[in-house]
Design a protein around this motif. Structure first.
Motif, PDB file in Angstrom:
ATOM      1  N   ASP A 280     -22.447  13.160 -29.509  1.00 12.78           N
ATOM      2  CA  ASP A 280     -22.175  11.837 -28.935  1.00 12.78           C
ATOM      3  C   ASP A 280     -21.141  11.955 -27.818  1.00 12.78           C
ATOM      4  O   ASP A 280     -20.202  11.159 -27.717  1.00 12.78           O
ATOM      5  CB  ASP A 280     -21.685  10.869 -30.020  1.00 12.78           C
ATOM      6  CG  ASP A 280     -22.746  10.633 -31.072  1.00 12.78           C
ATOM      7  OD1 ASP A 280     -23.911  10.429 -30.686  1.00 12.78           O
ATOM      8  OD2 ASP A 280     -22.425  10.665 -32.262  1.00 12.78           O
TER       9      ASP A 280
ATOM     10  N   SER B 211     -30.283  -1.129 -34.235  1.00 15.79           N
ATOM     11  CA  SER B 211     -30.046   0.194 -34.839  1.00 15.79           C
ATOM     12  C   SER B 211     -29.868   0.155 -36.345  1.00 15.79           C
ATOM     13  O   SER B 211     -29.390  -0.840 -36.902  1.00 15.79           O
ATOM     14  CB  SER B 211     -28.792   0.811 -34.236  1.00 15.79           C
ATOM     15  OG  SER B 211     -28.894   0.782 -32.853  1.00 15.79           O
TER      16      SER B 211
ATOM     17  N   ARG C 168     -31.670  11.777 -35.654  1.00 13.78           N
ATOM     18  CA  ARG C 168     -31.681  10.504 -34.924  1.00 13.78           C
ATOM     19  C   ARG C 168     -33.086  10.251 -34.411  1.00 13.78           C
ATOM     20  O   ARG C 168     -33.737  11.179 -33.921  1.00 13.78           O
ATOM     21  CB  ARG C 168     -30.761  10.573 -33.697  1.00 13.78           C
ATOM     22  CG  ARG C 168     -29.336  10.845 -34.022  1.00 13.78           C
ATOM     23  CD  ARG C 168     -28.703  11.618 -32.868  1.00 13.78           C
ATOM     24  NE  ARG C 168     -27.423  12.135 -33.303  1.00 13.78           N
ATOM     25  CZ  ARG C 168     -26.260  11.723 -32.832  1.00 13.78           C
ATOM     26  NH1 ARG C 168     -26.213  10.853 -31.863  1.00 13.78           N
ATOM     27  NH2 ARG C 168     -25.138  12.224 -33.289  1.00 13.78           N
TER      28      ARG C 168
ATOM     29  N   ASN D 185     -23.462   5.995 -28.666  1.00 11.98           N
ATOM     30  CA  ASN D 185     -23.219   5.692 -30.065  1.00 11.98           C
ATOM     31  C   ASN D 185     -21.754   5.323 -30.254  1.00 11.98           C
ATOM     32  O   ASN D 185     -20.894   6.199 -30.355  1.00 11.98           O
ATOM     33  CB  ASN D 185     -23.582   6.943 -30.878  1.00 11.98           C
ATOM     34  CG  ASN D 185     -23.307   6.774 -32.341  1.00 11.98           C
ATOM     35  OD1 ASN D 185     -22.974   5.689 -32.809  1.00 11.98           O
ATOM     36  ND2 ASN D 185     -23.453   7.853 -33.083  1.00 11.98           N
TER      37      ASN D 185
ATOM     38  N   HIS E  30     -28.256   8.466 -25.456  1.00 17.31           N
ATOM     39  CA  HIS E  30     -27.910   7.524 -26.514  1.00 17.31           C
ATOM     40  C   HIS E  30     -26.402   7.326 -26.529  1.00 17.31           C
ATOM     41  O   HIS E  30     -25.638   8.288 -26.608  1.00 17.31           O
ATOM     42  CB  HIS E  30     -28.407   8.134 -27.838  1.00 17.31           C
ATOM     43  CG  HIS E  30     -27.942   7.420 -29.035  1.00 17.31           C
ATOM     44  ND1 HIS E  30     -27.789   8.028 -30.254  1.00 17.31           N
ATOM     45  CD2 HIS E  30     -27.597   6.125 -29.221  1.00 17.31           C
ATOM     46  CE1 HIS E  30     -27.377   7.153 -31.132  1.00 17.31           C
ATOM     47  NE2 HIS E  30     -27.242   5.994 -30.534  1.00 17.31           N
TER      48      HIS E  30
ATOM     49  N   TYR F 140     -30.870   6.431 -37.741  1.00 19.29           N
ATOM     50  CA  TYR F 140     -30.371   7.733 -38.192  1.00 19.29           C
ATOM     51  C   TYR F 140     -30.696   7.866 -39.667  1.00 19.29           C
ATOM     52  O   TYR F 140     -30.655   6.872 -40.378  1.00 19.29           O
ATOM     53  CB  TYR F 140     -28.849   7.796 -38.194  1.00 19.29           C
ATOM     54  CG  TYR F 140     -28.142   7.451 -36.958  1.00 19.29           C
ATOM     55  CD1 TYR F 140     -27.484   8.453 -36.265  1.00 19.29           C
ATOM     56  CD2 TYR F 140     -28.053   6.151 -36.514  1.00 19.29           C
ATOM     57  CE1 TYR F 140     -26.780   8.148 -35.131  1.00 19.29           C
ATOM     58  CE2 TYR F 140     -27.358   5.847 -35.380  1.00 19.29           C
ATOM     59  CZ  TYR F 140     -26.714   6.844 -34.687  1.00 19.29           C
ATOM     60  OH  TYR F 140     -26.021   6.553 -33.572  1.00 19.29           O
TER      61      TYR F 140
ATOM     62  N   GLN G  95     -24.848   0.329 -30.602  1.00 22.93           N
ATOM     63  CA  GLN G  95     -25.701   1.410 -30.111  1.00 22.93           C
ATOM     64  C   GLN G  95     -26.429   0.952 -28.851  1.00 22.93           C
ATOM     65  O   GLN G  95     -26.843  -0.203 -28.762  1.00 22.93           O
ATOM     66  CB  GLN G  95     -26.770   1.777 -31.151  1.00 22.93           C
ATOM     67  CG  GLN G  95     -26.257   1.958 -32.549  1.00 22.93           C
ATOM     68  CD  GLN G  95     -25.474   3.243 -32.722  1.00 22.93           C
ATOM     69  OE1 GLN G  95     -25.922   4.295 -32.287  1.00 22.93           O
ATOM     70  NE2 GLN G  95     -24.310   3.157 -33.325  1.00 22.93           N
TER      71      GLN G  95
END
Ligand SMILES: Cc1cc2nc3c(=O)[nH]c(=O)nc-3n(C[C@H](O)[C@H](O)[C@H](O)COP(=O)(O)OP(=O)(O)OC[C@H]3O[C@@H](n4cnc5c(N)ncnc54)[C@H](O)[C@@H]3O)c2cc1C
Length: 398
Positions: A351, A121, A269, A70, A68, A261, A169
């Protein structure tokens, strides 16, 4: 002649005349995303770079499941938002976008097939007590232009009290991305040594001597990228180990793909994506400090319950956890280590892909131009650094 041209021409002339081992402009310790991405930026700019990796390139990130990206990174973390003044917050938001742009421009420039997919997102509050955090995220998003707006639409059936749509995202296959950057680095003449454990570093005048399990190398500047405790005895930097959990499931084919989230601190998440025709879900979170006696099953069970309660899951297919290292204040150390020709980019959160890309932008800016727009956001300056602590910078053990 620029500073960089001077450095490289001296190195090349020496190499040609004496046939001695090269003095690299930069040696990078650690061949995961920070190391490979920085190595490519520097080599492309004309420096002579060596990348030393203890194991195999990219082995410390996920090669099996989607990663992911972010661009908010920890902007969803209230503690960080509260530490930064408005100008820093704006810069922080801009930095995340720039890091994502670096990844996107690499993918475009090198035609990388790494399953890069921008994702719809959301962030939501599960309870009234989470609402102030969500309000904060939306307010900060409006102020700094990261794009968070309240909505009524939710991609999942998880009950919420408030929900906001957010931007920036996406997902990709981290190992495919790193491997493609590595190939470009090699094409440009970059030197890679795998199965090479850096043991010790010494300095003689302006030359750094790097002792490794595969021999001695020399360079002018060093970048440390390992996120593991084993190399983070770079006193006086302090890094605290945290565990992050993930449970992955295969979902019913009619399931939505999106990322969401909650506004818990730290958050959970929900990453729902498609892979080879299958609908997949990764539920992540339950982060806590590494302490003895915590039972991993408890945290996996909590994540599993979220899948069972809110998704049409066909089967749970995997569970994993990994340790990441945070600094006291939650902001990583990225920059030049005070008073040395050594640089560090470490102390990320889950992240790490975005922070690693940002790290490579900041470090290459500092090495190539002597400055970076974001250099003051993530100081690599320890509060109190005594001469004896500086000595400890040489002590690397794995
Ligand atoms: C399973 C998993 C899933 C993840 N999912 C996500 C995600 O979805 N999104 C996201 O943003 N991030 C994710 N991350 C985190 C992200 O992958 C990391 O933050 C990122 O890999 C950090 O890269 P790095 O290059 O900075 O450091 P590291 O990955 O720590 O790499 C440093 C390298 O240094 C090497 N090294 C250590 N000591 C020495 C030594 N003495 N000599 C030579 N080499 C040495 C190590 O072998 C390692 O390869 C995930 C991580 C894992 C493990």
């Amino acid at each position: 002649m620029s500073e960089i041209q001077q450095i490289t021409s001296v190195v090349r002339r020496k190499k040609y005349k004496t046939k001695k081992k090269p003095v690299y402009d930069v040696i990078i310790i650690g061949g995961c995303v920070t190391g490979v991405s920085t190595a490519l930026l520097l080599q492309k700019a004309g420096l002579n770079v060596a990348l030393l990796e203890y194991s195999k390139i990219g082995f410390l990130t996920s090669g099996s499941y989607t990663t992911h990206l972010n661009a908010y990174y920890d902007a969803l973390n209230n503690d960080i938002v509260q530490q930064l003044d408005f100008d820093s917050l704006k810069l922080y938001a801009e930095a995340g976008k720039d890091a994502l742009k670096l990844i996107e421009s690499n993918i475009a420039a090198y035609n990388i097939e790494c399953e890069f997919t921008p994702a719809e997102s959301y962030v939501f509050s599960v309870t009234k007590s989470q609402e102030p955090v969500l309000d904060n995220i939306v307010a900060v998003g409006e102020l700094v232009g990261t794009g968070a707006k309240y909505t009524e639409k939710s991609p999942f059936k998880i009950p919420y009290t408030k929900i906001a749509a957010i931007s920036g995202q996406s997902t990709l296959h981290a190992v495919k991305y790193i491997s493609a950057l590595l190939a470009e680095f090699k094409n440009l003449g970059g030197y890679v040594l795998e199965r090479c454990r850096v043991l010790k570093i010494e300095q003689e005048n302006n030359i750094q001597l790097v002792y490794s399990s595969r021999g001695k190398l020399q360079c002018r500047k060093i970048l440390y990228t390992p996120q593991t405790s084993r190399i983070l005895n770079l006193k006086p930097f302090r890094f605290i180990p945290y565990v992050h959990y993930t449970v992955a499931a295969r979902l019913d084919k009619n399931s939505n793909t999106a990322i969401a989230y909650d506004a818990a601190q730290p958050c959970h998440r929900f990453i729902a994506y498609e892979k080879d025709g299958d609908h997949m879900l990764a539920v992540r979170g339950e982060d806590h400090r590494v302490v003895k006696g915590k039972r991993r099953e408890v945290y996996f069970h909590r994540l599993e319950q979220k899948i069972i309660n809110h998704f049409n899951a066909e089967e749970i297919i995997a569970k994993w956890s990994y340790v990441y290292y945070k600094t006291d204040k939650g902001l990583p150390h990225i920059g030049a280590i005070q008073g040395t020709d050594r640089y560090i980019s470490a102390g990320y959160n889950p992240d790490g892909m975005i922070l690693a890309s940002l790290g490579s932008l900041i470090i290459s800016g500092l090495i190539l131009n002597g400055h970076s727009k974001y250099e003051n956001l993530f100081p690599a300056k320890a509060d109190k650094m005594t001469p004896s602590q500086m000595g400890r910078l040489d002590e690397i053990s794995f």
